[in-house]
Design a protein around this motif. Structure first.
Motif, PDB file in Angstrom:
ATOM      1  N   ASP A  47      39.381  47.626  40.883  1.00 14.64           N
ATOM      2  CA  ASP A  47      38.068  47.570  41.526  1.00 14.64           C
ATOM      3  C   ASP A  47      37.197  46.520  40.841  1.00 14.64           C
ATOM      4  OD1 ASP A  47      36.083  48.575  43.372  1.00 14.64           O
ATOM      5  OD2 ASP A  47      35.080  49.397  41.604  1.00 14.64           O
ATOM      6  N   GLY A  48      36.575  45.677  41.620  1.00 18.18           N
ATOM      7  CA  GLY A  48      35.754  44.586  41.090  1.00 18.18           C
ATOM      8  C   GLY A  48      36.462  43.254  41.068  1.00 18.18           C
ATOM      9  N   ASP A  49      37.782  43.240  41.316  1.00 12.52           N
ATOM     10  CA  ASP A  49      38.552  41.996  41.295  1.00 12.52           C
ATOM     11  C   ASP A  49      38.747  41.459  42.711  1.00 12.52           C
ATOM     12  OD1 ASP A  49      38.867  42.173  38.561  1.00 12.52           O
ATOM     13  OD2 ASP A  49      40.877  43.057  38.680  1.00 12.52           O
ATOM     14  N   VAL A  50      38.882  40.142  42.810  1.00  7.99           N
ATOM     15  CA  VAL A  50      39.326  39.498  44.033  1.00  7.99           C
ATOM     16  C   VAL A  50      40.606  38.745  43.715  1.00  7.99           C
ATOM     17  CG1 VAL A  50      37.889  37.437  43.620  1.00  7.99           C
ATOM     18  CG2 VAL A  50      38.690  37.956  45.935  1.00  7.99           C
ATOM     19  N   CYS A  51      41.561  38.790  44.643  1.00  8.25           N
ATOM     20  CA  CYS A  51      42.823  38.086  44.460  1.00  8.25           C
ATOM     21  C   CYS A  51      43.217  37.442  45.783  1.00  8.25           C
ATOM     22  CB  CYS A  51      43.902  39.027  43.939  1.00  8.25           C
ATOM     23  SG  CYS A  51      44.074  40.549  44.876  1.00  8.25           S
ATOM     24  N   HIS A  66      44.649  47.296  43.635  1.00  4.80           N
ATOM     25  CA  HIS A  66      43.444  48.075  43.950  1.00  4.80           C
ATOM     26  C   HIS A  66      42.214  47.166  43.920  1.00  4.80           C
ATOM     27  CE1 HIS A  66      45.689  51.838  43.724  1.00  4.80           C
ATOM     28  NE2 HIS A  66      46.267  51.350  42.644  1.00  4.80           N
ATOM     29  N   ALA A  67      42.387  45.937  44.411  1.00  2.00           N
ATOM     30  CA  ALA A  67      41.316  44.944  44.376  1.00  2.00           C
ATOM     31  C   ALA A  67      40.170  45.333  45.299  1.00  2.00           C
ATOM     32  CB  ALA A  67      41.864  43.581  44.792  1.00  2.00           C
ATOM     33  N   SER A  68      39.008  44.740  45.015  1.00  2.00           N
ATOM     34  CA  SER A  68      37.869  44.899  45.912  1.00  2.00           C
ATOM     35  C   SER A  68      37.954  43.951  47.103  1.00  2.00           C
ATOM     36  CB  SER A  68      36.562  44.646  45.152  1.00  2.00           C
ATOM     37  OG  SER A  68      36.305  45.718  44.260  1.00  2.00           O
ATOM     38  N   ALA A  69      38.834  42.956  47.018  1.00  2.00           N
ATOM     39  CA  ALA A  69      39.043  42.058  48.151  1.00  2.00           C
ATOM     40  C   ALA A  69      40.296  41.228  47.915  1.00  2.00           C
ATOM     41  CB  ALA A  69      37.850  41.141  48.375  1.00  2.00           C
ATOM     42  N   ILE A  70      40.961  40.890  49.019  1.00  2.72           N
ATOM     43  CA  ILE A  70      42.084  39.960  48.995  1.00  2.72           C
ATOM     44  C   ILE A  70      41.785  38.840  49.979  1.00  2.72           C
ATOM     45  CG2 ILE A  70      44.504  39.622  49.647  1.00  2.72           C
ATOM     46  CD1 ILE A  70      45.153  42.324  48.547  1.00  2.72           C
ATOM     47  N   ILE A  71      41.998  37.607  49.520  1.00  3.78           N
ATOM     48  CA  ILE A  71      41.851  36.444  50.380  1.00  3.78           C
ATOM     49  C   ILE A  71      43.227  36.096  50.936  1.00  3.78           C
ATOM     50  CG2 ILE A  71      41.109  34.038  50.496  1.00  3.78           C
ATOM     51  CD1 ILE A  71      39.418  34.582  47.959  1.00  3.78           C
TER      52      ILE A  71
END
Length: 355
Positions: A47-51, A66-71
């Motif tokens: 949580d709090g990471d973007v990958c 468990h990322a906060s966002a995936i591009i």
């Protein structure tokens, strides 16, 4: 992974603000207020990471993500677990690079080593004839030679040496232990630790009593937004100039000989050697440990595989590999044939051993 004291997390950016900054699309507006603070590889994102992901090869890594966002590209959206917000971009790798710069701006260039309040350290030496614009930082033990000129916002790090009459533009970083001699450097240039710019080229003529040194009176011209890796060496020209074009990125431990001319936005990977007077076009990519002989021309957009040996001119736009370098399809076909023959010999040897 333990908290990173060198590059701590950002205070936080909402997914809406991040997507807008990237020029990308937030797949679900209900997640717009989610916060990201750092970047992470997919397999251990929390949580709090973007990958980001580039292909279906990353599918297994998503199981522990468990990322906060995936591009990702829109074609890969169906792979993302429903609990992870998605930012859609047609260029996810570039978008991730922009996101990283936003979240960790201090990691984009070498950090200042000391916390001295003075812009010019008392333990640095700046020649009285040198001209420094406002907001130049000169760290301890750096040396700036006579008549050197350094633009606003540039930082000369600890132990760096700037030679006489060198001109360095604005917003540059010359890292610890680097030396810049006989050079004109543009704006936004980063030169990493221990790089050597502008020393003698390797030029000798055989004489009756041994090798005679050929005078090297050229310069090094480094255009805007070039980045030069640690312990890379760029020799000054013999009588002409050695030129590194705008936006080109050079890795660590690269050797660039005298009179070499490299175009704009090229990428040269670690341990490449480029001999004197070679000409390399715009947008060229050269893989690690490749060797380029002198006095040849490599055309715009060429891609050279790691370990290649380039001994003749290469026309624009091709992909080459091997020693000597040839079109990549020919190289890979020959390599496959060699491996197949080697495998057949091993099978025959195995049969004889069984008998």
């Amino acid at each position: 992974m333990e908290p990173n004291c060198f590059f701590p997390p950002h205070d936080g950016v909402s997914l809406r603000a991040l997507a807008d900054h990237l020029g990308a699309e937030l797949a679900d507006e209900a997640t717009a207020d989610r916060i990201v603070r750092s970047v992470s590889p997919v397999y251990r994102a929390v949580d709090g990471d973007v990958c980001y992901i580039l292909s279906r090869k990353n599918k297994d890594e998503l199981e522990t993500c468990h990322a906060s966002a995936i591009i990702c590209d829109p074609t890969l959206k169906s792979l993302i677990p429903p609990h992870i917000p998605v930012i859609l971009s047609s260029s996810p790798h570039a978008a991730f690079a922009i996101a990283g710069a936003l979240l960790h701006p201090d990691a984009m260039r070498p950090a200042q080593l000391t916390s001295e309040a003075q812009a010019i350290s008392p333990s640095a030496f700046v020649d009285p004839t040198a001209r420094l614009e406002p907001n130049v930082v000169v760290e301890p033990m750096a040396v700036i030679g006579a008549n050197a000129e350094i633009g606003e916002g540039t930082r000369i790090c600890a132990g760096a040496v700037i030679g006489a009459d060198v001109k360095i533009g604005r917003d540059c970083t010359i890292s610890a232990g680097a030396s810049v001699l006989c050079a004109l450097v543009g704006n936004g240039v980063i030169i990493h630790n221990g790089a050597r710019i502008g020393q003698d080229g390797f030029g000798y003529a055989p004489g009756p009593r041994g090798m005679l040194k050929i005078v090297q009176i050229g310069r090094v011209i480094i255009q805007d937004n070039v980045e030069i890796g640690a312990n890379t060496t760029i020799d000054r020209g013999t009588m002409d100039d050695t030129v590194i074009g705008e936006g080109t990125k050079i890795d660590n431990q690269v050797q660039i000989g005298h009179n070499v001319r490299i175009g704009r936005h090229s990428a040269i990977v670690s341990q490449v050697g480029i001999a004197g007077s070679a000409k390399i076009g715009n947008g060229v990519q050269i893989g690690g440990q490749a060797g380029v002989t002198g006095h040849i021309t490599i055309g715009d957009g060429v891609q050279l595989a790691a370990g290649s040996g380039i001994i003749t001119d290469i026309p624009p736009g091709g992909r080459y590999g091997g020693v000597p370098a040839r079109p990549i399809k020919d190289f890979l076909r020959e390599l496959a044939e060699i491996m197949a023959k080697s495998g057949n010999r091993k099978k025959k040897d195995g049969v004889r051993q069984d008998d």
